[in-house]
Design an enzyme around this catalytic site. Structure first.
Site, short mmCIF file in Angstrom:
data_model
loop_
_atom_site.label_atom_id
_atom_site.label_comp_id
_atom_site.label_asym_id
_atom_site.label_seq_id
_atom_site.Cartn_x
_atom_site.Cartn_y
_atom_site.Cartn_z
N ASP A 174 0.84 -1.18 0.00
CA ASP A 174 0.00 0.00 0.00
C ASP A 174 0.88 1.24 0.00
O ASP A 174 1.99 1.22 -0.57
CB ASP A 174 -0.91 -0.07 1.25
CG ASP A 174 -2.24 0.61 1.05
OD1 ASP A 174 -2.23 1.81 0.80
OD2 ASP A 174 -3.29 -0.06 1.13
N HIS A 200 -3.73 5.93 3.51
CA HIS A 200 -4.42 4.73 3.06
C HIS A 200 -3.81 3.45 3.62
O HIS A 200 -4.52 2.56 4.11
CB HIS A 200 -4.36 4.72 1.53
CG HIS A 200 -5.19 3.68 0.87
ND1 HIS A 200 -4.70 2.45 0.51
CD2 HIS A 200 -6.48 3.70 0.48
CE1 HIS A 200 -5.65 1.76 -0.09
NE2 HIS A 200 -6.74 2.49 -0.11
N SER A 260 -11.18 -0.68 -0.78
CA SER A 260 -9.89 -0.77 -0.10
C SER A 260 -10.08 -1.07 1.39
O SER A 260 -9.20 -1.64 2.02
CB SER A 260 -9.12 0.53 -0.21
OG SER A 260 -8.64 0.71 -1.51
#
Ligand SMILES: *[C@@H]1O[C@H](CO)[C@@H](O)[C@H](O)[C@H]1NC(C)=O
Ligand SMILES: *[C@@H]1O[C@H](CO)[C@@H](O)[C@H](O)[C@H]1NC(C)=O
Ligand SMILES: *[C@@H]1O[C@H](CO)[C@@H](O)[C@H](O)[C@H]1NC(C)=O
Ligand SMILES: *[C@@H]1O[C@H](CO)[C@@H](O)[C@H](O)[C@H]1NC(C)=O
Ligand SMILES: *[C@@H]1O[C@H](CO)[C@@H](O)[C@H](O)[C@H]1NC(C)=O
Ligand SMILES: *[C@@H]1O[C@H](CO)[C@@H](O)[C@H](O)[C@H]1NC(C)=O
Ligand SMILES: *[C@@H]1O[C@H](CO)[C@@H](O)[C@H](O)[C@H]1NC(C)=O
Ligand SMILES: *[C@@H]1O[C@H](CO)[C@@H](O)[C@H](O)[C@H]1NC(C)=O
Length: 717
Positions: free
Chosen positions: A87, A164, A499
């Site tokens: 990520d 994220h 996600s």
């Protein structure tokens, strides 16, 4: 193969920030990152305070679950498993989700990874028995950009500057954090799905001119490193629409992973609600769509003249300057229906609440709010894109704002045109947990099938929580991902996207792997799929937010993951790496294309293999494609008994897709010590006509205790 692989992460909004605000947003990370939503996987009520309530404060009711199955929580929440998160990196500084107390055991000896130290990432200080790996891969990114990474903006290190990767890692396996909340919203104890598992972070996504993007070669390098490090699960909340299966780096890297027994969980994408929008389509990866949970953050819009109350959503924190009736103006009457930055007239807007339309690709509520604020407005009512139906996206609003449906926006718009003195107010209700509207529902943005490369392989595989998920966040980025507009810093953030759904499944996969060490990745995936549920907390079929109607397998796959039932599925559809090579042959790929997957110097000669059709892959779901009416399609399967009883008989219950005849042969499977794996086939016959392009049904094998369910979709081409 194209080099640029955009991440599916982040907020829908975030994707739009860079483009909407232009130069002002130069240090914005935006992306293709759709928003990430994490939902919580539903758990039985008795697990509500146990090991994997995830970031939800509440659990879906027990009637949704099997009840008699063993409990995953008693297996220690993934003790000893290592989950690789590929990520944007990880932000451990001051983040309680990545702490380990002295009782937390070290990773198993089979794990060979470690944390690298850089100027901005002190491995000694940040890594521990929870965070056991942190590495970074950037050469592909630099090659793609044509210049070196500007380390003033983003240092070459595992440090997450976007948020994220920190969010997804803590969702998969974050430590228990009491009193976790986002500016007071969703307050409660946060914890990852596999709270006893270890996290290894691989930074493969970087800023690219305002977008976070992940170069194919960096993703592949990260996956190969994770495989070499000996992780148990790879979690990939990234992806992008590709022309061929062999263009998906996730599918290529995952082939090597599953050959080594590593489960690969991926996000379906945030390109819904259109059809053929799902990505990460290889049968050997788990493709996860996003669903809502039973927690909401309502912001009511109350209109004057007794014109009613409209339910929106908001994560606004601060003084409610729109809490009493104030003049309401439609953005279109003040210069911009979409409330674009710099286009609203102060004369028209000052002291008022502004109604703004939204579209799927131009709307960033935060930018619209900034536009309203700049023009002197004191509140905003912002529409979700028309195609998103009932989906309400909560945002970390910087102004008193309610985000409402397009339908309600139309109604409020007519109100502004029908009276001389329209007024409105916004009431914030905080965090609400209840059954209305029903949960889970499939998020409107969640990408959908059919599978563009292999229509007989049903995708997505399942849904998991992906709307308004609370999880850890980086200090390097504001919660709205708009640093120019918003300078707040938070330990936890609430965002939405597939996600967010993916790491829930990654955590469950880690727990299953610990509980059932002999199961292959295919068996783990099968267990999750055949035990997934299709009923919401009202007892009705799970709905699709885009349409308000019952969702079908192209929206929810086999259904919503149920960790407890997945522990004891009774039977599994097992698959070997060799079966997947036969599948690649059946897709018509030649030896050089297949070599991209096998990547081990071997040459595949499809002519020496059994000729199978794509639909004969031993997949836990069925998708039948009819080229003409009256056609008959047969697909073969094999079921392996993994239940406690060696001698057991299963019968099948058939629900044929409307417009078809469905037969199963045989209808009874008697397993014993010699016959642990038994074959069967289904034959689906197309009726003369069908009222619709797609119809669905199911088959369920049961021994009276287990229900082994597979959706069956029929498509008329
Ligand atoms: C890294 O952290 C350790 C432990 O907190 C500390 O002793 C060391 O000085 C730090 N290193 C640097 C370069 O800051
Ligand atoms: C790197 O970024 C900083 C801060 O945005 C900027 O001032 C500097 O000019 C950039 N350096 C290069 C080589 O682009
Ligand atoms: C969160 O909940 C805890 C425990 O109930 C409470 O002590 C704390 O004040 C709450 N925090 C917020 C911001 O509501
Ligand atoms: C960044 O993303 C936006 C929106 O998807 C896109 O229009 C723009 O071209 C992207 N920029 C780069 C450098 O890829
Ligand atoms: C959204 O983007 C697409 C492609 O970039 C464009 O064709 C379309 O007009 C845009 N829609 C709106 C409403 O701006
Ligand atoms: C599935 O197949 C793999 C590979 O042949 C094997 O190792 C495993 O034991 C089988 N059964 C299960 C339940 O995974
Ligand atoms: C496989 O197909 C590709 C694309 O058509 C072609 O470039 C390649 O040469 C083929 N390889 C073999 C071994 O036939
Ligand atoms: C399966 O079918 C047989 C024959 O109809 C019946 O005797 C048996 O009870 C059934 N088993 C289950 C679990 O329904």
């Amino acid at each position: 193969m194209d080099k640029n692989f955009l991440i599916v992460l982040s907020l829908l909004n975030a994707a739009l920030v860079a483009t909407s605000v232009g130069a002002e947003q130069s240090d914005e990370v935006s992306t293709y990152i759709v928003h990430v939503v994490h939902a919580h996987a539903a758990n039985t009520a008795h697990l509500a305070h146990a090991h994997y309530t995830s970031f939800l404060q509440r659990i879906l009711p027990s009637h949704m679950h099997g009840g008699s199955a063993p409990r995953l929580a008693s297996n220690g929440g993934g003790t000893g498993a290592v989950i690789a998160i590929l990520d944007t990196g990880i932000y451990p500084k001051g983040r309680r989700s990545f702490t380990a107390d002295s009782s937390f055991p070290p990773p198993p000896r089979t794990f060979r990874g470690h944390c690298v130290s850089t100027r901005s990432f002190n491995a000694t200080a940040y890594c521990n028995n929870k965070l056991v790996g942190a590495k970074f891969f950037y050469k592909g990114h630099e090659a793609k950009m044509g210049h070196l990474i500007n380390e003033t903006q983003e240092s070459k290190s595992p440090l997450d500057t976007e948020g994220h990767g920190t969010h997804t890692a803590s969702t998969a396996a974050g430590s228990v954090v009491p009193g976790a909340n986002f500016v007071g919203y969703a307050n409660g104890t946060a914890q990852g799905m596999a709270v006893r598992a270890h996290i290894a972070s691989y930074k493969v996504c970087w800023r690219d001119d305002g977008n976070a993007s992940c170069a194919t070669s960096d993703i592949l390098a990260g996956m190969n490193e994770a495989i070499a490090d000996g992780v148990d699960v790879i979690s990939l909340s990234l992806g992008g629409l590709k022309p061929q299966l062999y263009n998906e780096p996730t599918s290529l890297g995952a082939f090597n992973a599953i050959r080594r027994g590593i489960v690969v969980s991926t996000s379906a994408g945030n390109d819904g609600p259109g059809t053929y929008t799902a990505n990460n389509l290889a049968p050997w990866v788990i493709t996860v769509g996003a669903s809502s949970i039973d927690r909401r953050f309502p912001a009511h819009v109350v209109l004057g003249h007794n014109r009613g109350t409209y339910i929106g959503t908001s994560l606004y924190f601060g003084q409610n300057t729109a809490g009493s009736f104030l003049p309401l103006v439609y953005g279109g009457d003040a210069g911009s229906a979409l409330c674009e930055y710099g286009m609203l007239s102060s004369n028209m807007v000052t002291g008022k609440i502004v109604l703004c339309y939204g579209t799927k690709n131009t709307t960033n509520p935060i930018v619209q709010e900034a536009a309203v604020q700049q023009a002197g407005g004191v509140g905003a009512i912002i529409s979700i894109a028309p195609e998103y139906g009932d989906f309400l996206q909560s945002s970390a609003d910087i102004l008193p704002t309610s985000t409402i449906t397009f339908k309600d926006t139309e109604t409020i718009h007519s109100y502004t045109q029908s009276v001389a003195d329209p007024v409105a107010r916004i009431d914030f209700l905080g965090t609400v947990i209840n059954q209305s509207p029903s949960a889970p529902r499939v998020a409107a943005f969640s990408s959908r099938g059919p599978n563009r490369f292999a229509p007989e392989i049903l995708k997505p595989d399942m849904i998991a929580p992906g709307v308004d998920i609370l999880a850890a966040w980086t200090r390097e980025m504001s919660p709205t991902m708009a640093n120019v507009i918003d300078n707040r810093r938070v330990e936890f953030n609430i965002i939405s996207g597939t996600s967010m759904a993916c790491p829930h499944v990654s955590g469950i996969a880690a727990m299953l792997k610990v509980a059932q060490p002999s199961w292959s990745p295919a068996a783990i995936k099968s267990a999750m799929m055949t035990t997934a549920y299709n009923v919401d907390n009202d007892g009705n079929a799970i709905k699709d937010m885009a349409t308000g109607q019952a969702a079908g397998p192209f929206e929810l796959g086999s259904g919503h993951v149920d960790p407890n039932r997945a522990l004891d599925p009774g039977l599994v559809y097992n698959t070997t790496a060799d079966d997947y090579i036969t599948f690649l042959c059946s897709l018509g790929y030649n030896s050089s294309q297949i070599a991209l997957f096998t990547n081990d110097g071997s040459t595949t000669d499809c002519l020496t293999r059994p000729r199978r059709s794509v639909g004969d892959l031993n997949y836990p779901a069925f998708s039948v494609v009819f080229a003409r009416s009256g056609e008959q399609v047969t697909q073969r399967r094999a079921l392996t008994n993994v239940g406690a009883n060696t001698n057991v008989v299963y019968n099948v219950t058939i629900t044929a897709p409307p417009g078809t005849t469905l037969t199963v042969t045989p209808t009874r499977l008697a397993f014993d010590a010699q016959r642990r794996t038994l074959d069967y086939s289904i034959t689906v016959s197309a009726g003369a006509t069908s009222s619709s392009e797609h119809q669905w049904g199911s088959i369920v094998w049961s021994d009276g205790q287990h229900m082994v369910r597979s959706p069956v979709v029929a498509t008329w081409q």
